[in-house]
Design a protein around this motif. Sequence first.
Motif, PDB file in Angstrom:
ATOM      1  N   LEU A 191     -27.417 -68.870 -84.166  1.00  0.00           N
ATOM      2  CA  LEU A 191     -26.777 -70.177 -83.977  1.00  0.00           C
ATOM      3  C   LEU A 191     -25.848 -70.498 -85.142  1.00  0.00           C
ATOM      4  CD1 LEU A 191     -29.798 -72.240 -82.592  1.00  0.00           C
ATOM      5  CD2 LEU A 191     -27.863 -71.311 -81.317  1.00  0.00           C
ATOM      6  N   ILE A 202     -31.060 -77.398 -78.104  1.00  0.00           N
ATOM      7  CA  ILE A 202     -30.433 -76.813 -79.287  1.00  0.00           C
ATOM      8  C   ILE A 202     -29.010 -76.362 -78.976  1.00  0.00           C
ATOM      9  CG2 ILE A 202     -30.499 -74.849 -80.875  1.00  0.00           C
ATOM     10  CD1 ILE A 202     -32.525 -76.860 -81.629  1.00  0.00           C
ATOM     11  N   ARG A 255     -31.909 -69.137 -86.072  1.00  0.00           N
ATOM     12  CA  ARG A 255     -31.006 -69.766 -87.034  1.00  0.00           C
ATOM     13  C   ARG A 255     -29.790 -68.890 -87.372  1.00  0.00           C
ATOM     14  NH1 ARG A 255     -34.502 -70.736 -90.799  1.00  0.00           N
ATOM     15  NH2 ARG A 255     -33.835 -69.005 -92.102  1.00  0.00           N
ATOM     16  N   SER A 283     -31.975 -75.720 -86.336  1.00  0.00           N
ATOM     17  CA  SER A 283     -32.315 -74.500 -85.609  1.00  0.00           C
ATOM     18  C   SER A 283     -33.726 -74.022 -85.909  1.00  0.00           C
ATOM     19  CB  SER A 283     -31.328 -73.377 -85.968  1.00  0.00           C
ATOM     20  OG  SER A 283     -30.006 -73.734 -85.649  1.00  0.00           O
ATOM     21  N   VAL A 296     -25.418 -77.484 -80.702  1.00  0.00           N
ATOM     22  CA  VAL A 296     -24.533 -76.508 -81.348  1.00  0.00           C
ATOM     23  C   VAL A 296     -23.178 -76.466 -80.656  1.00  0.00           C
ATOM     24  CG1 VAL A 296     -24.216 -74.047 -81.862  1.00  0.00           C
ATOM     25  CG2 VAL A 296     -26.440 -75.123 -82.238  1.00  0.00           C
TER      26      VAL A 296
END
Length: 493
Positions: free
Chosen positions: A181, A54, A178, A173, A58
């Motif tokens: 991020l 993840i 969430r 996410s 990002v």
Amino acid sequence: MTSRDPEIEEGGGGSSLKKPLLHTGSWYRMAGMSSQQSNMSASSPQMMRESVSIFLCVSIVALGPIQFGFTCGYSNPTQADIITDLKLKISEFSVFGSLANVGAMVGAIASGQIAENIGRKGSLMIAAIPNILGWLAISFARDYSFLCMGRLLEGFGVGVISYTVPVYIAEISPQNLRGSLGSVNQLSVTIGIMLAYLLGLFLPWRVLAVVGTLPCIILIPGLFFIPESPRWLAKMGFMEDCETSLQVLRGFDTDISTELNEIKRSVATSGKRDTIRFSELKRRRFWYPLMVGIGLLLLQQLSGINGVLFYSSHIFKSAGISSSKAATFGLGAIQVVATAITTSVVDKSGRRALLLLSSFLMVASSLLASMSFFSKHLVSKDSSLYDFLGTLALIGLVIMVSGFSLGLGPIPWVIMSEILPVNIKSLAGSVATLFNWLAASIVTMTAPLLLHWSSGGTFLIYAAVSTFTLFFVKVWVPETKGKTLEEIQWSFR
């Protein structure tokens, strides 16, 4: 297979999904364990692999907002040199600065359809190309026309980026990360602004423009190493690719059956239809999130933050601060720190609490700055009180920027990407982003006139807008912390 396939309507798995889902989830079902329990039983190395995947995604797409921030910050340290080298009038440079907003409005209008038709990754690739060309046009500009063309191209790319990146991050996410991020989007913008301020102290404006190409030059190859949004893939009917993408994002040993089925049910409810009839907007599930998304992004800009950041040097001079460029860089650094704090706490404190705190600080700081500027006209420039009032105005500006970065800067983008229904997300997201850039243009163009009219009056207007923002958040904005995107959509029905 399309999103209207019967196996999607039923929320179950067809032949293309049965084997992977059986492999990852049936042991937990036979043991009587819920999906949440199965995830809790995952080993630390497994959770670490998921986090790495993840964070890699990002980190790569965050290069887009860094480009966004660099574009916003570029005109501040380069104004005097560009005017001198190209023999421009101040009014011509003002037009040059505002053209980024014009290009961004065009990009915002197109962003939803681009992201919907060719995917989140494809739209970021498209956005990167005009950004690179725009910076090169500015760097090699020999006249005003090339300068303006480059700024328009940059603005178009930034407009697409400003919609696509928060949507992509929200869609990949896990629900417990969430908010944090999603806040990386605004954190990256503030880093881009700070870098433009810092490098602008040392580099000529042409070299600084070449440096501006680097984020997008790195972004393009980086996009080949990350998966497409699983929710976009599901909406387009690519269910096998959706499952693969989600498995890569969550880790190959993670049970994704519950999340995958939620995505399938959401797609089955909304279908692939990209447009709705105007009469359907009367339904709460559409008008409420649309109103909240547009309202937050509109009020974010009408708070006056771009007026402060774009013309900070002038404001500092009015306040009696001699080293205005260094103070401007200090504001950029404060933005980064405050936004980083938000990124670390947003999933614990919630969205509403930070928005309320942010709006309150914006009201208080704007009133403090307004009072300081009004009072300076009542005292002699030779008195110690005059210098104290200048320091008080500086404190007000610091609190204003800090307060904005704690909530009103990052969180509207997070909430917009969370609450918009799937079947109107492209249109509604484009409209919300367009309103954001329209408000930014209004503030950027009016700030010099307002500051020339009255610095105290200008901040009094900004305080009034922030007061309304406080009321808007308190009454209308829902809390989305800890909910899946599908749960958020169902809450509006």
